[in-house]
Design a protein around this motif. Structure first.
Motif, PDB file in Angstrom:
ATOM      1  N   VAL A  63       0.814  -1.214   0.000  1.00 26.24           N
ATOM      2  CA  VAL A  63       0.000   0.000   0.000  1.00 26.24           C
ATOM      3  C   VAL A  63       0.853   1.273   0.000  1.00 26.24           C
ATOM      4  CG1 VAL A  63      -1.728   1.323   1.297  1.00 26.24           C
ATOM      5  CG2 VAL A  63      -1.976  -1.156   1.048  1.00 26.24           C
ATOM      6  N   ALA A  64       1.961   1.284   0.702  1.00 30.43           N
ATOM      7  CA  ALA A  64       2.789   2.496   0.785  1.00 30.43           C
ATOM      8  C   ALA A  64       3.221   3.007  -0.595  1.00 30.43           C
ATOM      9  CB  ALA A  64       3.991   2.269   1.691  1.00 30.43           C
ATOM     10  N   PRO A  65       3.612   2.145  -1.541  1.00 27.33           N
ATOM     11  CA  PRO A  65       3.959   2.667  -2.871  1.00 27.33           C
ATOM     12  C   PRO A  65       2.769   3.306  -3.601  1.00 27.33           C
ATOM     13  CG  PRO A  65       4.864   0.463  -2.575  1.00 27.33           C
ATOM     14  CD  PRO A  65       3.927   0.717  -1.429  1.00 27.33           C
ATOM     15  N   LEU A  66       1.570   2.810  -3.358  1.00 27.28           N
ATOM     16  CA  LEU A  66       0.384   3.402  -3.980  1.00 27.28           C
ATOM     17  C   LEU A  66       0.091   4.768  -3.355  1.00 27.28           C
ATOM     18  CD1 LEU A  66      -1.969   0.295  -4.258  1.00 27.28           C
ATOM     19  CD2 LEU A  66      -0.272   1.134  -5.879  1.00 27.28           C
ATOM     20  N   SER A  67       0.270   4.873  -2.044  1.00 29.23           N
ATOM     21  CA  SER A  67       0.081   6.152  -1.366  1.00 29.23           C
ATOM     22  C   SER A  67       1.088   7.182  -1.888  1.00 29.23           C
ATOM     23  CB  SER A  67       0.219   5.963   0.145  1.00 29.23           C
ATOM     24  OG  SER A  67      -0.030   7.168   0.819  1.00 29.23           O
ATOM     25  N   LEU A  68       2.294   6.727  -2.179  1.00 29.29           N
ATOM     26  CA  LEU A  68       3.305   7.618  -2.750  1.00 29.29           C
ATOM     27  C   LEU A  68       2.868   8.099  -4.132  1.00 29.29           C
ATOM     28  CD1 LEU A  68       6.072   8.998  -2.757  1.00 29.29           C
ATOM     29  CD2 LEU A  68       7.030   6.863  -3.641  1.00 29.29           C
ATOM     30  N   LYS A  69       2.312   7.216  -4.944  1.00 25.44           N
ATOM     31  CA  LYS A  69       1.817   7.609  -6.280  1.00 25.44           C
ATOM     32  C   LYS A  69       0.754   8.700  -6.152  1.00 25.44           C
ATOM     33  CE  LYS A  69       3.588   4.609  -9.335  1.00 25.44           C
ATOM     34  NZ  LYS A  69       4.457   5.051 -10.393  1.00 25.44           N
ATOM     35  N   LEU A  70      -0.133   8.547  -5.172  1.00 21.36           N
ATOM     36  CA  LEU A  70      -1.166   9.557  -4.945  1.00 21.36           C
ATOM     37  C   LEU A  70      -0.531  10.885  -4.517  1.00 21.36           C
ATOM     38  CD1 LEU A  70      -4.172  10.287  -4.829  1.00 21.36           C
ATOM     39  CD2 LEU A  70      -4.179   9.437  -2.473  1.00 21.36           C
ATOM     40  N   ALA A  71       0.450  10.821  -3.637  1.00 25.72           N
ATOM     41  CA  ALA A  71       1.149  12.035  -3.189  1.00 25.72           C
ATOM     42  C   ALA A  71       1.850  12.716  -4.369  1.00 25.72           C
ATOM     43  CB  ALA A  71       2.150  11.690  -2.089  1.00 25.72           C
ATOM     44  N   GLU A  72       2.428  11.921  -5.264  1.00 25.53           N
ATOM     45  CA  GLU A  72       3.093  12.477  -6.444  1.00 25.53           C
ATOM     46  C   GLU A  72       2.086  13.149  -7.379  1.00 25.53           C
ATOM     47  OE1 GLU A  72       5.088   8.948  -7.825  1.00 25.53           O
ATOM     48  OE2 GLU A  72       6.904   9.391  -6.661  1.00 25.53           O
ATOM     49  N   MET A  88       6.178   6.694   2.565  1.00 28.32           N
ATOM     50  CA  MET A  88       6.029   6.783   4.014  1.00 28.32           C
ATOM     51  C   MET A  88       6.766   5.621   4.681  1.00 28.32           C
ATOM     52  SD  MET A  88       2.157   5.674   5.111  1.00 28.32           S
ATOM     53  CE  MET A  88       1.238   6.207   3.702  1.00 28.32           C
ATOM     54  N   SER A  89       7.302   5.879   5.845  1.00 25.87           N
ATOM     55  CA  SER A  89       8.032   4.842   6.573  1.00 25.87           C
ATOM     56  C   SER A  89       7.057   3.835   7.171  1.00 25.87           C
ATOM     57  CB  SER A  89       8.868   5.476   7.684  1.00 25.87           C
ATOM     58  OG  SER A  89       8.010   5.982   8.699  1.00 25.87           O
ATOM     59  N   GLU A 127      -7.833   9.066   1.626  1.00 28.10           N
ATOM     60  CA  GLU A 127      -7.117   8.699   0.404  1.00 28.10           C
ATOM     61  C   GLU A 127      -7.864   7.571  -0.286  1.00 28.10           C
ATOM     62  OE1 GLU A 127      -2.978   7.559   0.851  1.00 28.10           O
ATOM     63  OE2 GLU A 127      -2.628   9.156   2.308  1.00 28.10           O
ATOM     64  N   ILE A 128      -7.903   7.638  -1.597  1.00 27.18           N
ATOM     65  CA  ILE A 128      -8.409   6.533  -2.399  1.00 27.18           C
ATOM     66  C   ILE A 128      -7.597   6.535  -3.681  1.00 27.18           C
ATOM     67  CG2 ILE A 128     -10.284   7.915  -3.371  1.00 27.18           C
ATOM     68  CD1 ILE A 128     -11.979   5.295  -3.366  1.00 27.18           C
ATOM     69  N   PHE A 129      -7.142   5.361  -4.081  1.00 21.83           N
ATOM     70  CA  PHE A 129      -6.263   5.282  -5.242  1.00 21.83           C
ATOM     71  C   PHE A 129      -6.424   3.927  -5.910  1.00 21.83           C
ATOM     72  CE2 PHE A 129      -2.196   4.472  -7.359  1.00 21.83           C
ATOM     73  CZ  PHE A 129      -2.015   5.648  -8.061  1.00 21.83           C
ATOM     74  N   VAL A 130      -6.494   3.960  -7.236  1.00 20.15           N
ATOM     75  CA  VAL A 130      -6.546   2.742  -8.044  1.00 20.15           C
ATOM     76  C   VAL A 130      -5.297   2.721  -8.915  1.00 20.15           C
ATOM     77  CG1 VAL A 130      -7.832   1.442  -9.800  1.00 20.15           C
ATOM     78  CG2 VAL A 130      -9.079   2.794  -8.087  1.00 20.15           C
ATOM     79  N   LYS A 131      -4.584   1.589  -8.910  1.00 19.16           N
ATOM     80  CA  LYS A 131      -3.407   1.446  -9.769  1.00 19.16           C
ATOM     81  C   LYS A 131      -3.797   1.712 -11.219  1.00 19.16           C
ATOM     82  CE  LYS A 131      -0.188  -1.880  -7.810  1.00 19.16           C
ATOM     83  NZ  LYS A 131       0.301  -3.266  -7.914  1.00 19.16           N
ATOM     84  N   GLU A 132      -2.911   2.369 -11.929  1.00 14.18           N
ATOM     85  CA  GLU A 132      -3.171   2.764 -13.324  1.00 14.18           C
ATOM     86  C   GLU A 132      -3.699   1.608 -14.179  1.00 14.18           C
ATOM     87  OE1 GLU A 132      -2.857   5.982 -16.122  1.00 14.18           O
ATOM     88  OE2 GLU A 132      -1.711   6.073 -14.267  1.00 14.18           O
ATOM     89  N   GLU A 133      -3.066   0.454 -14.078  1.00 16.50           N
ATOM     90  CA  GLU A 133      -3.445  -0.667 -14.945  1.00 16.50           C
ATOM     91  C   GLU A 133      -4.799  -1.291 -14.595  1.00 16.50           C
ATOM     92  OE1 GLU A 133      -0.251  -2.400 -12.069  1.00 16.50           O
ATOM     93  OE2 GLU A 133      -0.731  -0.469 -12.990  1.00 16.50           O
ATOM     94  N   TYR A 134      -5.386  -0.878 -13.466  1.00 26.54           N
ATOM     95  CA  TYR A 134      -6.695  -1.396 -13.061  1.00 26.54           C
ATOM     96  C   TYR A 134      -7.816  -0.369 -13.245  1.00 26.54           C
ATOM     97  CZ  TYR A 134      -4.247  -5.402 -11.181  1.00 26.54           C
ATOM     98  OH  TYR A 134      -3.479  -6.528 -11.051  1.00 26.54           O
TER      99      TYR A 134
END
Length: 154
Positions: free
Chosen positions: A14-23, A39-40, A90-97
């Motif tokens: 989940v942390a990498p997806l949260s980073l994508k949203l932050a970006e 995030m740590s 926060e809510i985020f869907v991976k690009e490929e989905y």
């Protein structure tokens, strides 16, 4: 699609997806958001332990396709009736989905949980520049509740 509650074992997924949203936020509003790092584990674990916090992962096999961080907010005052809302942080869907029903399925799960928690409404912010999110929420039947304005001083 299987929905699971997020616990500390989900950090790596989940942390990498949260980073994508932050970006995304930083690219759309560099005046408000800084480029950041992932995030740590300590930050992640602290966040998921907050009272009322809910983390939901939309999973396909062993992959987290989307996630939502939300919390129940209770209103008790003379101005508001004794009610609760489910606030989406926060809510985020991976690009490929995206555009495959994953976001809609996740929102349906959020609605189910909100009803289970006796919430009368689901609330969230959407940045004006995020056209795809605006269209997604409109397609779900979400309505504008209020408009947050800003006046830049510099």
């Amino acid at each position: 699609m299987i929905f699971k509650l997020i616990d500390k074992t989900y950090y790596e997924k989940v942390a990498p997806l949260s980073l994508k949203l932050a970006e995304l936020h930083a690219s759309q509003r560099p005046d408000l958001f800084q480029k950041t790092e992932i995030m740590s584990k300590k930050e992640f674990n602290k966040r998921i332990k907050v009272k009322g916090f809910l983390g939901i992962a939309a999973c396909e096999n062993d992959t987290v396709c989307a996630y939502c961080f939300c919390r129940v907010k209770h209103f008790k005052s003379k101005m508001y009736p004794d009610t609760a809302s489910l606030w989406i942080d926060e809510i985020f869907v991976k690009e490929e989905y995206r555009r495959n029903g994953v976001g809609t399925a996740l929102f349906e799960e959020i609605k189910r949980i909100a009803k289970e928690k006796n919430c009368s409404i689901i609330e969230f912010d959407v940045w004006e520049q995020n056209d795809s999110a605006q269209k997604f929420y409109a397609a779900l039947g979400c309505k504008t509740q209020r408009i947050l304005k800003e006046y830049k001083l510099s």
